[in-house]
Design a protein around this motif. Structure first.
Motif, PDB file in Angstrom:
ATOM      1  N   GLU A 132       0.831  -1.202   0.000  1.00 22.44           N
ATOM      2  CA  GLU A 132       0.000   0.000   0.000  1.00 22.44           C
ATOM      3  C   GLU A 132       0.865   1.251   0.000  1.00 22.44           C
ATOM      4  O   GLU A 132       0.587   2.230  -0.694  1.00 22.44           O
ATOM      5  N   GLY A 133       1.974   1.195   0.786  1.00 18.15           N
ATOM      6  CA  GLY A 133       2.861   2.360   0.808  1.00 18.15           C
ATOM      7  C   GLY A 133       3.553   2.572  -0.525  1.00 18.15           C
ATOM      8  O   GLY A 133       3.660   3.708  -1.014  1.00 18.15           O
ATOM      9  N   LEU A 134       4.023   1.464  -1.112  1.00 18.68           N
ATOM     10  CA  LEU A 134       4.712   1.597  -2.394  1.00 18.68           C
ATOM     11  C   LEU A 134       3.771   2.073  -3.493  1.00 18.68           C
ATOM     12  O   LEU A 134       4.115   2.944  -4.293  1.00 18.68           O
ATOM     13  N   LEU A 135       2.603   1.457  -3.513  1.00 16.47           N
ATOM     14  CA  LEU A 135       1.657   1.868  -4.541  1.00 16.47           C
ATOM     15  C   LEU A 135       1.201   3.299  -4.353  1.00 16.47           C
ATOM     16  O   LEU A 135       0.904   3.994  -5.321  1.00 16.47           O
ATOM     17  N   GLY A 136       1.161   3.704  -3.102  1.00 18.26           N
ATOM     18  CA  GLY A 136       0.734   5.074  -2.871  1.00 18.26           C
ATOM     19  C   GLY A 136       1.745   6.081  -3.384  1.00 18.26           C
ATOM     20  O   GLY A 136       1.396   7.135  -3.905  1.00 18.26           O
ATOM     21  N   PRO A 166       2.012   5.239 -10.052  1.00 19.35           N
ATOM     22  CA  PRO A 166       1.995   5.515 -11.500  1.00 19.35           C
ATOM     23  C   PRO A 166       3.217   4.974 -12.228  1.00 19.35           C
ATOM     24  O   PRO A 166       3.107   4.402 -13.315  1.00 19.35           O
ATOM     25  N   ALA A 167       4.404   5.145 -11.625  1.00 14.07           N
ATOM     26  CA  ALA A 167       5.628   4.685 -12.296  1.00 14.07           C
ATOM     27  C   ALA A 167       5.653   3.178 -12.411  1.00 14.07           C
ATOM     28  O   ALA A 167       6.041   2.610 -13.448  1.00 14.07           O
ATOM     29  N   ILE A 168       5.234   2.473 -11.348  1.00 11.57           N
ATOM     30  CA  ILE A 168       5.254   1.010 -11.376  1.00 11.57           C
ATOM     31  C   ILE A 168       4.273   0.489 -12.410  1.00 11.57           C
ATOM     32  O   ILE A 168       4.562  -0.456 -13.160  1.00 11.57           O
ATOM     33  N   MET A 169       3.114   1.086 -12.478  1.00 16.99           N
ATOM     34  CA  MET A 169       2.131   0.638 -13.443  1.00 16.99           C
ATOM     35  C   MET A 169       2.637   0.824 -14.866  1.00 16.99           C
ATOM     36  O   MET A 169       2.429  -0.038 -15.738  1.00 16.99           O
ATOM     37  N   ALA A 170       3.306   1.932 -15.140  1.00 15.40           N
ATOM     38  CA  ALA A 170       3.853   2.157 -16.486  1.00 15.40           C
ATOM     39  C   ALA A 170       4.929   1.137 -16.815  1.00 15.40           C
ATOM     40  O   ALA A 170       4.995   0.597 -17.925  1.00 15.40           O
TER      41      ALA A 170
END
Length: 435
Positions: free
Chosen positions: A317-321, A325-329
């Protein structure tokens, strides 16, 4: 000479008799009420030609004189008569220059008593609210009533007699010097002046006492509380007057409010989660004083699997927060690249088959070691299959060379086609080397 003296005496006696007729005693009012003033009048009628004669008077109650000496006034006043003043009265009169006294007949005076009415009970402090240890005064009063009034004070509906006082007054007081908690009860009073007691209404007395420091108890089903357990929080003050307001706290947040009209304790059930670890306390307020309990610490145990899941979920949750956006790309790019063809096989790569070395009988044959295999994807079809062609090119012989008899000419060009090669059979690195 003697005859003249007798005639003079007779004349004087006749004059005296003519002057002083027997007096009459009257009362105003004629039927007095107890507590009211009464005037006694000694009425005498002298003859008209003797009206200037100066007279003196004296009043009696039965055989007792009401005033010392003689008075020139024919009236005597009693400021406030009592029922006990009912008796026979009379008066006497005489002239100033004579000692001859003329008495009235006796008159009976009846004093009427007024019954008590409108009995009421008041308190001090007003409203029946008193703090423990303070003084409480119960004031019994009547609107009407004459004579000696006897007052009574009672406690409770059963009528426990507390005090009795008799006095000539419309009010009387009963005092409790230091109030105790047991004095919190209903009270009433009565008054009687001979016509029977008259009762007041019931007045409730509330004894307020400061609350003591409450004690908070946590009752768990096991020694080590775990997630999912139900814990009972019980807050109780040994002393304190009702009504009481309880508050339960987790850290500085209020968990529960509870108001109870009677009693000294209250409970609150809590179903535990991991967030319920921490410090707990309670407070109590009865309008006079606020008390806070000591802090009790509760540690809630979280099962290992759940703790790992919660930790992973927290990290993700912390990382995704922060990097969402960068990880999803990045993930999208990797997926697109693999979709095109850069897939990772599970099995180790297979080396292409080595050509079988045969010595050529041709004079001008090329060195077999110099044969160059070439791999080429013929086409990619849907699914997991890939079709490839493998070419092996051999250099042509010299045009002047003569083909020996009985020998076969090697094909100029040979090709092998490998089909339905699973994509799992190639790694990215092997695929590039083959290219």
């Amino acid at each position: 000479m003697l005859l003249s003296l007798l005639l003079l005496i007779c004349a004087l006696l006749c004059e005296q008799a003519e002057l002083l007729q027997p007096p009459v005693l009257i009362f105003r009012p004629t039927s007095p009420k107890e507590g009211s003033p009464v005037t006694l009048t000694c009425m005498i009628r002298p003859t008209p030609h003797k009206s200037e004669v100066q007279l003196q008077f004296r009043f009696y109650r039965d055989t007792r004189v009401l005033q010392p000496g003689w008075s020139t006034s024919s009236e005597f006043q009693i400021p406030s008569v009592r029922r006990e003043d009912s008796d026979s009265y009379w008066c006497e009169a005489k002239t100033v220059n004579s000692e001859t006294k003329i008495k009235s007949s006796k008159s009976q005076m009846h004093v009427h008593r007024v019954p008590v009415s409108d009995v009421s009970l008041d308190t001090w402090p007003p409203g029946g609210q008193v703090t423990k240890g303070d003084k409480l005064v119960l004031i019994c009063s009547v609107a009407k009533g004459t004579g000696d009034i006897t007052f009574f004070w009672y406690k409770g509906s059963l009528g426990l007699n507390l005090e009795r006082k008799t006095q000539r007054s419309l009010t009387a007081e009963f005092e409790i010097p230091s109030v105790r908690e047991s004095d919190a009860e209903g009270y009433y009073c009565a008054a009687d002046n001979g016509f029977g007691p008259r009762l007041s209404g019931l007045v409730g007395i509330t004894v307020r006492s400061p609350v003591s420091r409450p004690v908070l108890t946590l009752r768990a089903p096991r020694a080590q509380a775990v997630v999912g357990d139900v814990v009972e929080l019980h807050c109780e003050a040994p002393r304190g007057s009702s009504p009481l307001l309880y508050r339960f706290y987790h850290e500085d947040a209020i968990l529960e409010n509870s108001s109870v009209p009677f009693g000294q304790g209250v409970s609150f059930n809590l179903s535990l989660t991991a967030e319920h670890s921490g410090n707990y306390s309670c407070e109590i307020d009865n309008g006079h004083e606020l008390q806070h309990s000591e802090t009790v610490t509760l540690a809630v145990k979280v099962p290992t699997g759940e703790r790992s899941d919660r930790l992973t979920a927290g990290v993700m949750e912390g990382l995704l927060g922060s990097l969402g956006p960068a990880i999803m790309a990045l993930l999208f790019c990797c997926w697109l690249k693999k979709k095109i063809g850069r897939r990772s096989p599970r099995n180790p790569p297979r080396s292409p088959p080595s050509p079988v070395h045969q010595e050529s009988t041709h004079l001008n044959s090329l060195d077999p070691g110099k044969l160059q295999p070439i791999y080429e994807n013929v086409s990619a079809v849907s699914g997991d299959g890939i079709y490839s062609s493998v070419y092996q090119i051999q250099q042509e012989l010299d045009s002047t060379a003569v083909e020996p008899t009985g020998t076969h000419v090697m094909n100029k060009e040979s090709s092998d086609i490998y089909s339905r090669v699973r994509k799992e059979d190639f790694t990215d690195v092997d695929y590039e080397d083959a290219m």
